[in-house]
Design an enzyme around this catalytic site. Sequence first.
Site, short mmCIF file in Angstrom:
data_model
loop_
_atom_site.label_atom_id
_atom_site.label_comp_id
_atom_site.label_asym_id
_atom_site.label_seq_id
_atom_site.Cartn_x
_atom_site.Cartn_y
_atom_site.Cartn_z
N GLY A 18 45.55 41.47 45.12
CA GLY A 18 46.19 41.87 43.86
C GLY A 18 45.20 42.59 42.98
N GLY A 19 45.43 42.51 41.68
CA GLY A 19 44.52 43.15 40.75
C GLY A 19 45.14 44.32 40.04
CD1 TRP A 20 42.14 44.72 36.81
CD2 TRP A 20 43.40 45.66 35.24
NE1 TRP A 20 41.88 44.06 35.65
CE2 TRP A 20 42.63 44.62 34.67
CE3 TRP A 20 44.27 46.38 34.42
CZ2 TRP A 20 42.71 44.29 33.32
CZ3 TRP A 20 44.33 46.06 33.08
CH2 TRP A 20 43.57 45.02 32.54
CD GLU A 60 44.62 40.89 36.39
OE1 GLU A 60 44.44 41.66 35.43
OE2 GLU A 60 43.74 40.63 37.20
CG MET A 126 41.71 35.85 35.78
SD MET A 126 42.59 37.36 36.19
CE MET A 126 44.19 37.01 35.43
#
Length: 311
Positions: A18-20, A60, A126
């Site tokens: 995942g992630g930005w 996110e 986070m």
Amino acid sequence: MFLLKKKHRHLKTMLSIGGWSYRENFPPMLASSTKRQNFVDTAVQFVADLGFDGIDIDYEYVADRSQAAQMVDLLKRLRQRLDQLAERTNATSPFHISYASPANKDNAALLDFSSMTPYLDWYNIMALDYMGPGFSNYSGYLANLFPDVRNPRATDFDTNSCVEFYMFRGQVPPSKIILQNPLYGRVFNGTNGMGDKFANGGTLGSLGTAGLWNYNALPVPGFNAKVVNVPRVGGSYSYDAKQRYLISYDTPEIAALKAEYVQCLGLAGTAWWEVSMDRNDTLSLIGTTVSRFGGVGSLDKSLNNLNYPTS
């Protein structure tokens, strides 16, 4: 993904997915039952092929209750498949699932904690990037534990109120909460100090990234910065008054304070983004944390999953 669990010994290697870069693509995937299953199948295959200890989901963030329900379904399927993999391969320990979860209470409030928690080993909160150039109006702390009541403009967010939200509003057991910490610092250039207006992130940085310094690259050459630790806030920074250059980052003193915080609340442990940015001397933030936990003998003693016969 690097996780360090107190009361235990070994380090866990997690496949972080995942992630930005996935923000635009994840919602359509999450909304489709077929795509959720395909995601689970391929992710578990990666774990089987590469010998990871589990999967960290970095999403996110869920946008509404519908996505929250879809995330629960994805975690349920993932838990089932990982348990099947553990049985099929005679794994030395169960495969883990952690969830890179928000420290912003508005985002956290959208999560279905009661339904997610049974499928998760840890919520990897986070607790970083609270303030920085491009998304803050004032210079501030990167990863502070508490709000600064004397200088509120320096703390848009704080870790403690988030952890309390998880435990009391979300009913998440402390033993399923991991505190993620930064191994880098963010620059506030052209500022008169903490909680003040600033011009930008400057032009300097590590690995060609302006405004961002790896912890192991600090102190910045050519600057005469004073390091300031603020225990009541649980944050730290360096500041060169002549060049008006402030870097917000964790020091060993703050790492030790956060380790004590984790122990005091009975949290599962700590994590970092990311391990290569740490120092390898006595000023190591990870080393400081391990020492405050009681040394390597106090860490996770479960074996890593190094047997992957289906690869």
